[in-house]
Design a protein around this motif. Structure first.
Motif, PDB file in Angstrom:
ATOM      1  N   PRO A  61      36.893  48.892  58.931  1.00  0.00           N
ATOM      2  CA  PRO A  61      37.931  47.870  59.061  1.00  0.00           C
ATOM      3  C   PRO A  61      38.368  47.396  57.669  1.00  0.00           C
ATOM      4  CG  PRO A  61      35.791  46.987  59.699  1.00  0.00           C
ATOM      5  CD  PRO A  61      35.597  48.447  59.442  1.00  0.00           C
ATOM      6  N   PRO A  62      39.551  46.772  57.571  1.00  0.00           N
ATOM      7  CA  PRO A  62      40.088  46.386  56.260  1.00  0.00           C
ATOM      8  C   PRO A  62      39.118  45.597  55.380  1.00  0.00           C
ATOM      9  CG  PRO A  62      41.778  46.135  57.914  1.00  0.00           C
ATOM     10  CD  PRO A  62      40.507  46.484  58.647  1.00  0.00           C
ATOM     11  N   ASP A  63      38.327  44.700  55.944  1.00  0.00           N
ATOM     12  CA  ASP A  63      37.412  43.901  55.114  1.00  0.00           C
ATOM     13  C   ASP A  63      36.167  44.670  54.677  1.00  0.00           C
ATOM     14  OD1 ASP A  63      36.477  43.905  57.747  1.00  0.00           O
ATOM     15  OD2 ASP A  63      35.640  41.889  57.604  1.00  0.00           O
ATOM     16  N   ALA A  64      36.004  45.915  55.147  1.00  0.00           N
ATOM     17  CA  ALA A  64      34.853  46.730  54.758  1.00  0.00           C
ATOM     18  C   ALA A  64      35.267  47.971  53.974  1.00  0.00           C
ATOM     19  CB  ALA A  64      34.059  47.142  55.992  1.00  0.00           C
ATOM     20  N   LEU A  98      28.943  51.372  49.600  1.00  0.00           N
ATOM     21  CA  LEU A  98      30.329  50.940  49.457  1.00  0.00           C
ATOM     22  C   LEU A  98      30.354  49.638  48.679  1.00  0.00           C
ATOM     23  CD1 LEU A  98      31.442  51.455  53.175  1.00  0.00           C
ATOM     24  CD2 LEU A  98      31.647  53.083  51.279  1.00  0.00           C
ATOM     25  N   GLY A  99      31.096  49.596  47.596  1.00  0.00           N
ATOM     26  CA  GLY A  99      31.273  48.373  46.815  1.00  0.00           C
ATOM     27  C   GLY A  99      32.591  47.736  47.204  1.00  0.00           C
ATOM     28  N   LEU A 100      32.540  46.513  47.720  1.00  0.00           N
ATOM     29  CA  LEU A 100      33.741  45.824  48.171  1.00  0.00           C
ATOM     30  C   LEU A 100      34.291  44.928  47.070  1.00  0.00           C
ATOM     31  CD1 LEU A 100      32.572  44.784  51.762  1.00  0.00           C
ATOM     32  CD2 LEU A 100      33.427  46.984  50.948  1.00  0.00           C
ATOM     33  N   THR A 101      35.578  44.614  47.147  1.00  0.00           N
ATOM     34  CA  THR A 101      36.185  43.750  46.139  1.00  0.00           C
ATOM     35  C   THR A 101      35.595  42.346  46.178  1.00  0.00           C
ATOM     36  OG1 THR A 101      38.002  43.236  47.636  1.00  0.00           O
ATOM     37  CG2 THR A 101      38.363  45.026  46.078  1.00  0.00           C
ATOM     38  N   SER A 102      34.991  41.950  47.302  1.00  0.00           N
ATOM     39  CA  SER A 102      34.369  40.635  47.423  1.00  0.00           C
ATOM     40  C   SER A 102      33.059  40.536  46.630  1.00  0.00           C
ATOM     41  CB  SER A 102      34.073  40.338  48.894  1.00  0.00           C
ATOM     42  OG  SER A 102      33.075  41.229  49.381  1.00  0.00           O
ATOM     43  N   GLN A 130      30.389  42.303  47.638  1.00  0.00           N
ATOM     44  CA  GLN A 130      29.366  42.777  48.563  1.00  0.00           C
ATOM     45  C   GLN A 130      29.168  44.282  48.402  1.00  0.00           C
ATOM     46  OE1 GLN A 130      31.328  41.317  52.170  1.00  0.00           O
ATOM     47  NE2 GLN A 130      29.451  40.178  52.580  1.00  0.00           N
ATOM     48  N   ILE A 131      27.971  44.726  48.744  1.00  0.00           N
ATOM     49  CA  ILE A 131      27.652  46.150  48.767  1.00  0.00           C
ATOM     50  C   ILE A 131      27.131  46.466  50.154  1.00  0.00           C
ATOM     51  CG2 ILE A 131      26.244  47.998  47.804  1.00  0.00           C
ATOM     52  CD1 ILE A 131      26.089  46.343  45.232  1.00  0.00           C
ATOM     53  N   ILE A 132      27.667  47.511  50.757  1.00  0.00           N
ATOM     54  CA  ILE A 132      27.246  47.953  52.088  1.00  0.00           C
ATOM     55  C   ILE A 132      26.552  49.298  51.931  1.00  0.00           C
ATOM     56  CG2 ILE A 132      28.018  48.691  54.376  1.00  0.00           C
ATOM     57  CD1 ILE A 132      30.453  46.839  53.996  1.00  0.00           C
ATOM     58  N   PHE A 133      25.370  49.441  52.532  1.00  0.00           N
ATOM     59  CA  PHE A 133      24.647  50.707  52.537  1.00  0.00           C
ATOM     60  C   PHE A 133      24.638  51.234  53.968  1.00  0.00           C
ATOM     61  CE2 PHE A 133      22.928  48.377  48.951  1.00  0.00           C
ATOM     62  CZ  PHE A 133      22.957  49.324  47.948  1.00  0.00           C
ATOM     63  N   ILE A 134      24.995  52.503  54.128  1.00  0.00           N
ATOM     64  CA  ILE A 134      25.009  53.138  55.448  1.00  0.00           C
ATOM     65  C   ILE A 134      24.232  54.444  55.344  1.00  0.00           C
ATOM     66  CG2 ILE A 134      26.446  54.106  57.279  1.00  0.00           C
ATOM     67  CD1 ILE A 134      28.749  52.367  56.161  1.00  0.00           C
ATOM     68  N   GLY A 135      23.297  54.642  56.270  1.00  0.00           N
ATOM     69  CA  GLY A 135      22.522  55.893  56.317  1.00  0.00           C
ATOM     70  C   GLY A 135      22.874  56.684  57.553  1.00  0.00           C
ATOM     71  N   PHE A 136      22.921  57.983  57.436  1.00  0.00           N
ATOM     72  CA  PHE A 136      23.243  58.877  58.552  1.00  0.00           C
ATOM     73  C   PHE A 136      22.095  59.828  58.804  1.00  0.00           C
ATOM     74  CE2 PHE A 136      27.348  57.613  56.893  1.00  0.00           C
ATOM     75  CZ  PHE A 136      28.084  57.374  58.043  1.00  0.00           C
ATOM     76  N   ARG A 137      21.902  60.192  60.047  1.00  0.00           N
ATOM     77  CA  ARG A 137      20.952  61.245  60.410  1.00  0.00           C
ATOM     78  C   ARG A 137      21.766  62.533  60.455  1.00  0.00           C
ATOM     79  NH1 ARG A 137      17.845  58.456  65.466  1.00  0.00           N
ATOM     80  NH2 ARG A 137      16.835  56.847  64.240  1.00  0.00           N
ATOM     81  N   ILE A 138      21.474  63.402  59.494  1.00  0.00           N
ATOM     82  CA  ILE A 138      22.214  64.668  59.455  1.00  0.00           C
ATOM     83  C   ILE A 138      21.275  65.843  59.331  1.00  0.00           C
ATOM     84  CG2 ILE A 138      24.357  63.742  58.604  1.00  0.00           C
ATOM     85  CD1 ILE A 138      23.500  64.528  55.793  1.00  0.00           C
TER      86      ILE A 138
END
Length: 66
Positions: free
Chosen positions: A35-38, A52-56, A58-66
């Protein structure tokens, strides 16, 4: 301080990618809409994890099972 482009580090896993800053793709298939805020101003991909480094600031970490 974060960068102004999508990827601040070389991609080490071609299976995960960011498409147009609003989708995360696995093997070229869009699987997660951001979404736009992420949406990141910079990002890094290593193995099965995305940061993901956001302009706010904040840093978001996402892990995937691959």
């Amino acid at each position: 301080m974060c960068c102004n482009h999508i990827s601040s580090l070389p991609k080490t896993n071609p299976e995960i990618s960011l498409n147009r800053r609003d989708w995360i793709a696995l093997n070229g298939e869009q699987v997660l809409w951001l979404p736009p805020d992420a949406r990141p101003s910079c990002s890094a991909i290593k193995a099965n994890k995305v940061a993901l480094g956001l302009t706010s600031g904040q840093i978001i970490f996402i892990g995937f099972r691959i």
